[in-house]
Design an enzyme around this catalytic site. Structure first.
Site, short mmCIF file in Angstrom:
data_model
loop_
_atom_site.label_atom_id
_atom_site.label_comp_id
_atom_site.label_asym_id
_atom_site.label_seq_id
_atom_site.Cartn_x
_atom_site.Cartn_y
_atom_site.Cartn_z
N ASP A 1 -10.42 -22.04 -10.60
CA ASP A 1 -10.54 -21.30 -9.77
C ASP A 1 -10.29 -19.77 -9.63
O ASP A 1 -9.76 -19.67 -11.15
CB ASP A 1 -9.81 -20.92 -8.81
CG ASP A 1 -10.07 -22.18 -7.54
OD1 ASP A 1 -11.15 -22.48 -7.51
OD2 ASP A 1 -9.07 -22.24 -6.63
N GLU B 1 2.80 -3.98 17.73
CA GLU B 1 3.12 -3.17 16.04
C GLU B 1 3.97 -4.55 15.36
O GLU B 1 4.89 -3.76 14.35
CB GLU B 1 4.18 -1.68 16.93
CG GLU B 1 3.41 -1.16 17.27
CD GLU B 1 2.04 -0.82 17.05
OE1 GLU B 1 1.80 -0.09 15.98
OE2 GLU B 1 0.34 -0.42 18.31
N PRO C 1 1.34 -5.73 7.16
CA PRO C 1 0.52 -5.16 6.33
C PRO C 1 1.36 -4.24 5.88
O PRO C 1 1.00 -4.17 4.65
CB PRO C 1 0.28 -3.95 7.68
CG PRO C 1 0.57 -4.22 8.79
CD PRO C 1 1.19 -5.39 9.28
C1 JBZ Z 1 -1.53 -8.20 7.90
C2 JBZ Z 1 1.81 -7.49 14.01
O1 JBZ Z 1 0.95 -8.10 13.50
C3 JBZ Z 1 0.02 -8.08 12.57
C4 JBZ Z 1 -0.66 -7.11 12.96
C5 JBZ Z 1 -1.37 -6.75 11.54
C6 JBZ Z 1 -0.94 -7.80 10.20
C7 JBZ Z 1 -0.21 -8.55 10.41
C8 JBZ Z 1 0.27 -8.84 11.23
S1 JBZ Z 1 -0.62 -9.48 8.69
N1 JBZ Z 1 -1.87 -7.31 8.76
C9 JBZ Z 1 -2.15 -7.91 6.90
O2 JBZ Z 1 -1.87 -9.21 6.51
O3 JBZ Z 1 -2.52 -7.08 6.28
#
Ligand code: JBZ
Length: 259
Positions: free
Chosen positions: A170, A113, A86
């Protein structure tokens, strides 16, 4: 293109056996290899995580198991490595096109995490490593993000889409309807449950159809994507566009963020 995916949930990638990506794999256009991270553990419990240094909630994925897995998968090769997180850079159509030009991608799926940051530091000095996020919502791990990226990249590979035109048409493809989302689409029958197909689409007037479609694209963009509408280049708007946007600006409600 070769594509390696390392995850503690290889079952997540069953969808890659079907549809466009599945066909591309059958034809040999795509060589997808999914690996179980736990295969590189040494303890009876196949442990992949531990508590975070500095305290705090959750668990962090251990670097040693990731290091052994990645070393085995890449051998002497140098794939571009993608780590969904994230906190990564946004995944965009532009990045998808860049990745579609690579011969080899390695996706490392974190859970909990995330992965001990020294793994990205280590491979960042040996490979091109990108930490990437698919959007602003909370996922439980990188697997679904990888499915999204593999579909977006895979369909750009030569011969994966049946119709070459559908790539450049697209919404987010550079040089299509620049910065506009698509309007509504219809097929037969002309009336369904009392809902009529807009008459202009049955008229055979190609100019009027094109104008109507652009109007609808502009309306939807203003309503659903005020961020894209605000970024429209005035030089790409004709007087008809400007008049329509002026009318729509009168109707922007309090829920619209831009303008
Ligand atoms: C992503 C811990 O692994 C994660 C957790 C949340 C997450 C991803 C990987 S990739 N959110 C996103 O692309 O928003």
């Amino acid at each position: 293109m070769r594509l390696d995916i390392i995850s503690i949930f290889p079952e997540y990638f069953a969808p890659l056996d079907v549809s466009l990506i599945g066909k591309a794999r059958e034809r040999g256009t795509l060589d997808v290899r999914v690996h179980q991270l736990r295969d590189w553990t040494h303890d009876v419990h196949k442990t992949v995580d531990d508590t975070p240094y500095g305290g705090g909630p959750g668990m962090v994925m251990k670097p040693e198991v990731w290091g052994e897995a990645i070393d085995d998968v890449i051998g002497e090769g140098k794939p571009r490595m993608i780590v969904p997180t994230p906190s990564g850079r946004p995944f965009t159509q532009e990045l998808a096109q860049e990745l579609a030009g690579e011969p080899w991608l390695l996706f490392a799926c974190g859970r909990y995490e995330g992965i001990d940051s020294r793994v990205m530091a280590e491979y960042g000095s040996r490979l091109q490593v990108d930490e990437v996020s698919i959007g602003d919502y909370v996922l439980a791990g990188g697997e679904v993000a990888v499915l999204v990226m593999v579909e977006a990249v895979g369909r750009l590979l030569p011969g994966v889409l049946g119709n070459v035109n559908s790539v450049t048409d697209d919404s987010f493809a550079p040089g299509s309807m620049q910065n506009l989302v698509e309007g509504p689409v219809y097929t037969k029958p002309p009336v369904w449950r009392g809902h009529e197909v807009p008459g202009v689409l049955l008229s055979g007037h190609h100019g009027k159809v094109a104008r109507w479609r652009r109007d609808e694209a502009l309306r939807r963009t203003v309503r659903n994507r005020p961020d894209l509408a605000a970024a429209l280049d005035p030089a790409t708007l004709d007087k008809h566009d400007r008049k329509l946007l002026e009318e729509l600006a009168f109707r922007v409600g309090p829920e619209d963020v831009a303008n």
